[in-house]
Design a protein around this motif. Structure first.
Motif, PDB file in Angstrom:
ATOM      1  N   GLU A  49      39.157  34.582  49.160  1.00 11.48           N
ATOM      2  CA  GLU A  49      37.822  34.425  49.736  1.00 11.48           C
ATOM      3  C   GLU A  49      37.094  35.758  49.894  1.00 11.48           C
ATOM      4  OE1 GLU A  49      35.717  32.914  53.906  1.00 11.48           O
ATOM      5  OE2 GLU A  49      37.829  32.419  53.479  1.00 11.48           O
ATOM      6  N   GLU A  50      37.805  36.796  50.377  1.00 10.07           N
ATOM      7  CA  GLU A  50      37.129  38.031  50.746  1.00 10.07           C
ATOM      8  C   GLU A  50      37.013  39.060  49.622  1.00 10.07           C
ATOM      9  OE1 GLU A  50      37.831  39.902  54.419  1.00 10.07           O
ATOM     10  OE2 GLU A  50      38.542  38.097  55.417  1.00 10.07           O
ATOM     11  N   ALA A  51      37.994  39.101  48.723  1.00  8.40           N
ATOM     12  CA  ALA A  51      37.964  40.134  47.677  1.00  8.40           C
ATOM     13  C   ALA A  51      36.698  40.075  46.824  1.00  8.40           C
ATOM     14  CB  ALA A  51      39.208  40.042  46.806  1.00  8.40           C
ATOM     15  N   PRO A  52      36.285  38.892  46.324  1.00  9.60           N
ATOM     16  CA  PRO A  52      35.056  38.859  45.517  1.00  9.60           C
ATOM     17  C   PRO A  52      33.821  39.265  46.312  1.00  9.60           C
ATOM     18  CG  PRO A  52      36.366  36.882  45.171  1.00  9.60           C
ATOM     19  CD  PRO A  52      36.957  37.590  46.360  1.00  9.60           C
ATOM     20  N   ARG A  53      33.844  39.077  47.615  1.00 10.12           N
ATOM     21  CA  ARG A  53      32.697  39.388  48.458  1.00 10.12           C
ATOM     22  C   ARG A  53      32.662  40.847  48.899  1.00 10.12           C
ATOM     23  NH1 ARG A  53      32.157  39.125  53.971  1.00 10.12           N
ATOM     24  NH2 ARG A  53      34.212  38.143  54.179  1.00 10.12           N
ATOM     25  N   ARG A  54      33.823  41.441  49.129  1.00 10.32           N
ATOM     26  CA  ARG A  54      33.873  42.780  49.724  1.00 10.32           C
ATOM     27  C   ARG A  54      34.234  43.886  48.723  1.00 10.32           C
ATOM     28  NH1 ARG A  54      37.472  42.623  54.996  1.00 10.32           N
ATOM     29  NH2 ARG A  54      36.480  44.681  55.220  1.00 10.32           N
ATOM     30  N   LEU A  55      34.701  43.512  47.553  1.00 11.40           N
ATOM     31  CA  LEU A  55      35.111  44.513  46.568  1.00 11.40           C
ATOM     32  C   LEU A  55      34.304  44.392  45.285  1.00 11.40           C
ATOM     33  CD1 LEU A  55      39.007  44.208  46.949  1.00 11.40           C
ATOM     34  CD2 LEU A  55      37.534  46.006  47.898  1.00 11.40           C
ATOM     35  N   ASP A  56      34.152  45.526  44.621  1.00 11.96           N
ATOM     36  CA  ASP A  56      33.463  45.564  43.333  1.00 11.96           C
ATOM     37  C   ASP A  56      34.495  45.413  42.223  1.00 11.96           C
ATOM     38  OD1 ASP A  56      32.063  46.142  41.036  1.00 11.96           O
ATOM     39  OD2 ASP A  56      31.156  47.999  41.787  1.00 11.96           O
ATOM     40  N   ALA A  57      34.422  44.317  41.511  1.00 11.45           N
ATOM     41  CA  ALA A  57      35.411  44.020  40.475  1.00 11.45           C
ATOM     42  C   ALA A  57      35.362  45.003  39.316  1.00 11.45           C
ATOM     43  CB  ALA A  57      35.217  42.596  39.956  1.00 11.45           C
ATOM     44  N   GLU A  58      34.291  45.781  39.202  1.00 14.67           N
ATOM     45  CA  GLU A  58      34.159  46.729  38.104  1.00 14.67           C
ATOM     46  C   GLU A  58      34.737  48.106  38.435  1.00 14.67           C
ATOM     47  OE1 GLU A  58      33.084  45.685  35.176  1.00 14.67           O
ATOM     48  OE2 GLU A  58      32.958  43.721  36.146  1.00 14.67           O
ATOM     49  N   ARG A  59      35.148  48.310  39.698  1.00 15.38           N
ATOM     50  CA  ARG A  59      35.690  49.613  40.111  1.00 15.38           C
ATOM     51  C   ARG A  59      37.183  49.487  40.400  1.00 15.38           C
ATOM     52  NH1 ARG A  59      33.675  51.818  45.025  1.00 15.38           N
ATOM     53  NH2 ARG A  59      34.432  53.805  44.207  1.00 15.38           N
ATOM     54  N   PRO A  60      37.946  50.590  40.235  1.00 14.76           N
ATOM     55  CA  PRO A  60      39.378  50.542  40.535  1.00 14.76           C
ATOM     56  C   PRO A  60      39.632  50.175  41.998  1.00 14.76           C
ATOM     57  CG  PRO A  60      38.826  52.523  39.298  1.00 14.76           C
ATOM     58  CD  PRO A  60      37.532  51.895  39.693  1.00 14.76           C
ATOM     59  N   VAL A  61      40.719  49.456  42.219  1.00 15.78           N
ATOM     60  CA  VAL A  61      41.133  49.061  43.560  1.00 15.78           C
ATOM     61  C   VAL A  61      42.582  49.510  43.770  1.00 15.78           C
ATOM     62  CG1 VAL A  61      41.509  47.166  45.182  1.00 15.78           C
ATOM     63  CG2 VAL A  61      39.643  47.028  43.517  1.00 15.78           C
ATOM     64  N   ILE A  62      42.833  50.187  44.903  1.00 13.37           N
ATOM     65  CA  ILE A  62      44.188  50.575  45.283  1.00 13.37           C
ATOM     66  C   ILE A  62      44.572  49.770  46.514  1.00 13.37           C
ATOM     67  CG2 ILE A  62      45.712  52.442  46.030  1.00 13.37           C
ATOM     68  CD1 ILE A  62      43.762  54.403  44.722  1.00 13.37           C
ATOM     69  N   VAL A  63      45.672  49.051  46.424  1.00 10.04           N
ATOM     70  CA  VAL A  63      46.161  48.282  47.577  1.00 10.04           C
ATOM     71  C   VAL A  63      47.451  48.923  48.086  1.00 10.04           C
ATOM     72  CG1 VAL A  63      45.117  46.112  46.850  1.00 10.04           C
ATOM     73  CG2 VAL A  63      47.425  46.684  46.081  1.00 10.04           C
ATOM     74  N   TYR A  64      47.681  48.795  49.393  1.00  6.18           N
ATOM     75  CA  TYR A  64      48.921  49.311  49.972  1.00  6.18           C
ATOM     76  C   TYR A  64      49.321  48.457  51.163  1.00  6.18           C
ATOM     77  CZ  TYR A  64      46.299  51.411  53.856  1.00  6.18           C
ATOM     78  OH  TYR A  64      45.513  51.597  54.961  1.00  6.18           O
ATOM     79  N   CYS A  65      50.609  48.560  51.518  1.00  5.85           N
ATOM     80  CA  CYS A  65      51.113  47.865  52.712  1.00  5.85           C
ATOM     81  C   CYS A  65      51.959  48.839  53.519  1.00  5.85           C
ATOM     82  CB  CYS A  65      51.839  46.575  52.364  1.00  5.85           C
ATOM     83  SG  CYS A  65      53.185  46.735  51.161  1.00  5.85           S
TER      84      CYS A  65
END
Length: 235
Positions: A49-65
């Motif tokens: 639900e939130e990723a398409p709304r809050r992130l730009d799919a054309e830019r790199p994304v780094i995830v961490y835990c």
């Protein structure tokens, strides 16, 4: 398969230069306590639900835990790929690695005094084959009580204490140093660490990153002053 990043300095560079979006996928409470600078929080269950709304799919994304044993970030990275994000990276060592290296942090607990915050970064350094007399002279000139022995990669090899080295003449650092000293990570909270140092009579302890490289030297006097200042601010 999403790419994996192990180098915290590369993560730091990408985020600092605004070349990537940084996402913590831990629960909100953990994020609010402390997180990497500039990171936003999207829980694993909320990605669709939130990723398409809050992130730009054309830019790199780094995830961490949390750390390398936590599986939330690889699962989140895989899910983002399925959602159409092309450049997804999993910072595998996670928040534990970042904090242990003494890098900047944000959140409710970000102002908690840690070993890395107080450690003296301007530490007298020497090498195993360095003449001991030179090190004694250096300590005399700087008024310091100890020097840290490191190798070419700044990995801690030992400690040379002035009172011990001054009683020897000639020879090298390797002849006199204390090998394998106890070290602490930069994210160690000061009060319990100070208590342990006091109980064991430890005057100073090297602060290292997860690779064993020197970050600074924490002296008990400095830790005592920092804890006292913090308590005064609270009261």
């Amino acid at each position: 398969m999403p790419a994996r990043i192990f180098d915290r300095q590369e993560v730091f560079r990408l985020v600092e230069q605004d070349l990537a979006q940084l996402v913590e996928v831990l629960p909100r409470q953990a994020y609010e306590q402390v997180h990497l600078p500039g990171a936003i929080n999207i829980g694993l269950r909320d990605l669709d639900e939130e990723a398409p709304r809050r992130l730009d799919a054309e830019r790199p994304v780094i995830v961490y835990c949390a750390d390398e044993l936590c599986d939330l970030s690889p699962r989140a990275a895989a899910r983002l790929r399925r959602l159409g994000f092309r450049q997804v990276y999993d910072y595998v060592p996670g928040k534990a690695d970042w904090l242990a290296a003494g890098l900047p942090r944000e959140g409710e607990a970000a102002d908690t005094a840690l070993a890395g915050d107080v450690a003296d970064r301007n530490v007298p350094l020497c090498t195993l084959d360095q003449p001991l007399d030179d090190v004694v002279d250096m300590l005399d000139e700087t008024g310091r009580r100890a020097a840290v022995v490191v190798d070419d990669d700044q990995v801690v090899m030992g400690l040379v204490r002035h009172r011990e080295a001054a009683g020897h003449t000639g020879g090298t650092v390797g002849d006199t140093m204390r090998p394998g000293p106890v070290t602490v990570r930069a994210d160690q909270p000061l009060p319990p660490l100070l208590e342990r140092m006091t109980q064991t009579g430890t005057a100073a302890v090297p602060v290292t990153d997860p690779e064993g490289r020197l970050l600074g030297l924490l002296e008990r006097d400095d830790a005592e002053h920092a804890v006292a200042r913090r308590e005064a601010m609270v009261h």
